[in-house]
Design a protein around this motif. Structure first.
Motif, PDB file in Angstrom:
ATOM      1  N   ASN A 151       0.827  -1.208   0.000  1.00  8.92           N
ATOM      2  CA  ASN A 151       0.000   0.000   0.000  1.00  8.92           C
ATOM      3  C   ASN A 151       0.858   1.254   0.000  1.00  8.92           C
ATOM      4  N   TYR A 152       0.510   2.273  -0.773  1.00  9.01           N
ATOM      5  CA  TYR A 152       1.248   3.537  -0.777  1.00  9.01           C
ATOM      6  C   TYR A 152       0.296   4.716  -0.777  1.00  9.01           C
ATOM      7  N   TRP A 153       0.750   5.794  -0.145  1.00  8.33           N
ATOM      8  CA  TRP A 153       0.158   7.100  -0.367  1.00  8.33           C
ATOM      9  C   TRP A 153       1.157   7.905  -1.175  1.00  8.33           C
ATOM     10  N   THR A 154       0.713   8.536  -2.247  1.00 10.17           N
ATOM     11  CA  THR A 154       1.589   9.364  -3.062  1.00 10.17           C
ATOM     12  C   THR A 154       1.575  10.800  -2.535  1.00 10.17           C
ATOM     13  N   ALA A 155       2.536  11.576  -3.025  1.00  4.57           N
ATOM     14  CA  ALA A 155       2.558  12.992  -2.665  1.00  4.57           C
ATOM     15  C   ALA A 155       1.277  13.666  -3.126  1.00  4.57           C
ATOM     16  N   GLU A 156       0.765  13.258  -4.295  1.00  7.69           N
ATOM     17  CA  GLU A 156      -0.489  13.817  -4.795  1.00  7.69           C
ATOM     18  C   GLU A 156      -1.649  13.496  -3.847  1.00  7.69           C
ATOM     19  N   ASP A 157      -1.664  12.250  -3.347  1.00  4.26           N
ATOM     20  CA  ASP A 157      -2.702  11.867  -2.383  1.00  4.26           C
ATOM     21  C   ASP A 157      -2.660  12.763  -1.152  1.00  4.26           C
ATOM     22  N   MET A 158      -1.467  12.953  -0.616  1.00 12.44           N
ATOM     23  CA  MET A 158      -1.332  13.714   0.627  1.00 12.44           C
ATOM     24  C   MET A 158      -1.608  15.197   0.415  1.00 12.44           C
ATOM     25  N   ALA A 159      -1.263  15.712  -0.770  1.00  8.35           N
ATOM     26  CA  ALA A 159      -1.579  17.114  -1.070  1.00  8.35           C
ATOM     27  C   ALA A 159      -3.091  17.327  -1.088  1.00  8.35           C
ATOM     28  N   LYS A 160      -3.813  16.355  -1.658  1.00  6.46           N
ATOM     29  CA  LYS A 160      -5.281  16.460  -1.679  1.00  6.46           C
ATOM     30  C   LYS A 160      -5.864  16.339  -0.275  1.00  6.46           C
ATOM     31  N   MET A 161      -5.310  15.437   0.536  1.00  6.20           N
ATOM     32  CA  MET A 161      -5.815  15.231   1.897  1.00  6.20           C
ATOM     33  C   MET A 161      -5.634  16.473   2.768  1.00  6.20           C
ATOM     34  N   THR A 162      -4.535  17.178   2.560  1.00  2.98           N
ATOM     35  CA  THR A 162      -4.163  18.283   3.449  1.00  2.98           C
ATOM     36  C   THR A 162      -4.493  19.659   2.901  1.00  2.98           C
ATOM     37  N   GLY A 163      -4.653  19.755   1.583  1.00  2.00           N
ATOM     38  CA  GLY A 163      -4.802  21.065   0.967  1.00  2.00           C
ATOM     39  C   GLY A 163      -3.488  21.805   0.820  1.00  2.00           C
ATOM     40  N   MET A 164      -2.369  21.136   1.123  1.00  2.00           N
ATOM     41  CA  MET A 164      -1.048  21.744   0.979  1.00  2.00           C
ATOM     42  C   MET A 164      -0.584  21.646  -0.470  1.00  2.00           C
ATOM     43  N   PRO A 165       0.294  22.551  -0.922  1.00  2.00           N
ATOM     44  CA  PRO A 165       0.810  22.464  -2.291  1.00  2.00           C
ATOM     45  C   PRO A 165       1.575  21.160  -2.506  1.00  2.00           C
ATOM     46  N   LEU A 166       1.476  20.602  -3.699  1.00  2.00           N
ATOM     47  CA  LEU A 166       2.200  19.378  -4.020  1.00  2.00           C
ATOM     48  C   LEU A 166       3.696  19.544  -3.773  1.00  2.00           C
ATOM     49  N   GLU A 167       4.227  20.741  -4.092  1.00  2.00           N
ATOM     50  CA  GLU A 167       5.663  20.985  -3.945  1.00  2.00           C
ATOM     51  C   GLU A 167       6.105  20.919  -2.486  1.00  2.00           C
ATOM     52  N   ALA A 168       5.216  21.163  -1.561  1.00  2.00           N
ATOM     53  CA  ALA A 168       5.574  21.049  -0.143  1.00  2.00           C
ATOM     54  C   ALA A 168       5.986  19.615   0.184  1.00  2.00           C
ATOM     55  N   PHE A 169       5.360  18.647  -0.479  1.00  2.00           N
ATOM     56  CA  PHE A 169       5.708  17.241  -0.273  1.00  2.00           C
ATOM     57  C   PHE A 169       6.902  16.831  -1.116  1.00  2.00           C
ATOM     58  N   THR A 170       6.862  17.130  -2.404  1.00  2.00           N
ATOM     59  CA  THR A 170       7.904  16.624  -3.299  1.00  2.00           C
ATOM     60  C   THR A 170       9.236  17.336  -3.118  1.00  2.00           C
ATOM     61  N   GLU A 171       9.208  18.608  -2.771  1.00  2.00           N
ATOM     62  CA  GLU A 171      10.449  19.374  -2.677  1.00  2.00           C
ATOM     63  C   GLU A 171      10.892  19.616  -1.240  1.00  2.00           C
ATOM     64  N   LYS A 172      10.052  20.247  -0.423  1.00  2.00           N
ATOM     65  CA  LYS A 172      10.485  20.606   0.928  1.00  2.00           C
ATOM     66  C   LYS A 172      10.602  19.375   1.828  1.00  2.00           C
ATOM     67  N   ILE A 173       9.490  18.639   1.989  1.00  2.00           N
ATOM     68  CA  ILE A 173       9.545  17.425   2.805  1.00  2.00           C
ATOM     69  C   ILE A 173      10.384  16.366   2.102  1.00  2.00           C
ATOM     70  N   GLY A 174      10.249  16.293   0.784  1.00  2.00           N
ATOM     71  CA  GLY A 174      11.066  15.371   0.005  1.00  2.00           C
ATOM     72  C   GLY A 174      10.512  13.958  -0.021  1.00  2.00           C
ATOM     73  N   VAL A 175       9.224  13.835  -0.364  1.00  2.00           N
ATOM     74  CA  VAL A 175       8.619  12.501  -0.437  1.00  2.00           C
ATOM     75  C   VAL A 175       7.741  12.434  -1.685  1.00  2.00           C
ATOM     76  N   LEU A 176       7.943  11.410  -2.492  1.00  2.00           N
ATOM     77  CA  LEU A 176       7.106  11.174  -3.670  1.00  2.00           C
ATOM     78  C   LEU A 176       5.987  10.196  -3.355  1.00  2.00           C
ATOM     79  N   LYS A 177       6.280   9.239  -2.474  1.00  2.00           N
ATOM     80  CA  LYS A 177       5.269   8.311  -1.982  1.00  2.00           C
ATOM     81  C   LYS A 177       5.798   7.686  -0.701  1.00  2.00           C
TER      82      LYS A 177
END
Length: 340
Positions: free
Chosen positions: A17-43
């Motif tokens: 099972n995986y959650w992607t950065a896109e999934d988490m961006a939708k769940m939180t309302g945070m920008p996708l780049e906050a996950f992929t770039e700052k936090i540094g997680v794609l899934k």
């Protein structure tokens, strides 16, 4: 040959099972780049219905035993160095692990140092083997699903949003002849001990009330800005301190490092440490497709480094981690044949 302890086998278990950065961006309302770039997680891997904390460690342990080519009955000690969020409260995971893998001759214990536990486990395992005539083979086993205690709507704790689930295991053997565990170093700062906790479910907030169920996730319990400022002032200093002490005790220096197995941290901090160590990007592995799997990160990095040809015989491998509360840990491993 001098007495030593070597890594005979390793194994990891990652849920399907995986959650992607896109999934988490939708769940939180945070920008996708906050996950992929700052936090540094794609899934990040998330537990399935059967993925209890012990199950993930046990699955990894079976792989490590196969990788080491040993009979489980050879194992003298089983050390659970996985998460304290286990299948049950007040429960030993090492006994369950030993039983399920068939380590019928083993005694053991559970140990906890949050995400620094695997490096502590390597220190304890090595020390036990070298200090006792009746201990030759030790299994370190870890499962982790602290993702259960992460609230994606808690924006103050966004740095925790990469926390996932998985397991890892390591087989240590006396006088193996290769993959020698050298020195470790650790430092702790108890001033952070109650700043970052799950505030319910422990003896300080007992019994649990129905309302507590909505609070059963990691909180920063003090002023968040003050917490981040205080932690930021000491983290890199403490990491570089344990790195240099572990290297010094191994009769090595930073120039000798060939590969860095680093706990998952934010992208910018990972590459800052590589620059400080004068290492190339291909001398490490950034866990952007795993997220943070606790103390298992350093073993996942080792497995990926070997798979990608980034670690070869003769290399000096540096394992670096940290645990909330707060600890910083480093361990040196000389990969390949042991030399006098």
């Amino acid at each position: 040959m001098r007495n030593h302890v070597g890594i005979a086998g390793m194994g990891i278990y990652i849920p399907e099972n995986y959650w992607t950065a896109e999934d988490m961006a939708k769940m939180t309302g945070m920008p996708l780049e906050a996950f992929t770039e700052k936090i540094g997680v794609l899934k990040k891997p998330m537990p399935g219905p059967n993925d209890t904390t012990s199950y993930m460690g046990i699955m990894a342990a079976k792989k490590a035993i196969e990788n080491a080519g040993i009979d489980p009955k050879e194992i003298d000690v089983v050390i659970w160095d996985g998460a304290q969020h286990k299948d049950y409260l007040n429960w030993l995971a090492f006994t369950k692990s030993a039983y399920e893998i068939g380590a019928t001759n083993a005694w053991g214990f559970d140990v906890e140092s949050m995400c620094g536990s695997r490096i502590v486990g390597l220190e304890l395992g090595k020390s036990l083997i070298l200090s006792r005539d009746d201990v030759n083979t030790i299994l370190l086993v870890s499962g982790y699903r602290n993702c259960d205690m992460i609230n994606l709507n808690y924006k103050t704790g966004a740095f925790l949003h990469d926390i996932g689930a998985g397991g890892s295991a390591v087989v240590l053997k006396k006088n193996l002849g290769y993959n020698e565990v050298l020195a470790s170093s650790h430092v702790a700062d108890g001033s952070f001990s109650e700043d970052f906790v799950v505030p319910v479910g422990g003896s300080k907030k007992w019994p649990v009330t129905p309302e507590d169920l909505d609070k059963m996730w990691f909180h920063i319990t003090c002023d968040p800005n003050d917490f981040k400022e205080r932690l930021g002032k000491v983290t890199m200093k403490n990491w570089y301190g344990v790195i240099d002490r572990a290297l010094e005790k191994s009769s090595l220096t930073r120039k000798d490092i060939d590969y860095l197995a680093m706990v998952k941290i934010k992208r910018s901090a990972h590459y800052e440490i590589l620059r400080e160590m004068n290492l190339r990007e291909d001398q490490s592995f950034f866990l952007e497709e795993y997220g943070h799997v606790g103390q298992n990160d350093v073993i996942i990095s080792l497995v990926e480094g070997l798979k990608r040809g980034r670690i070869k015989d003769g290399d000096v491998v540096l394992l670096v981690s940290a645990g909330g509360g707060w600890t910083w840990n480093a361990c040196v491993v000389k990969w390949g044949k042991v030399t006098e």
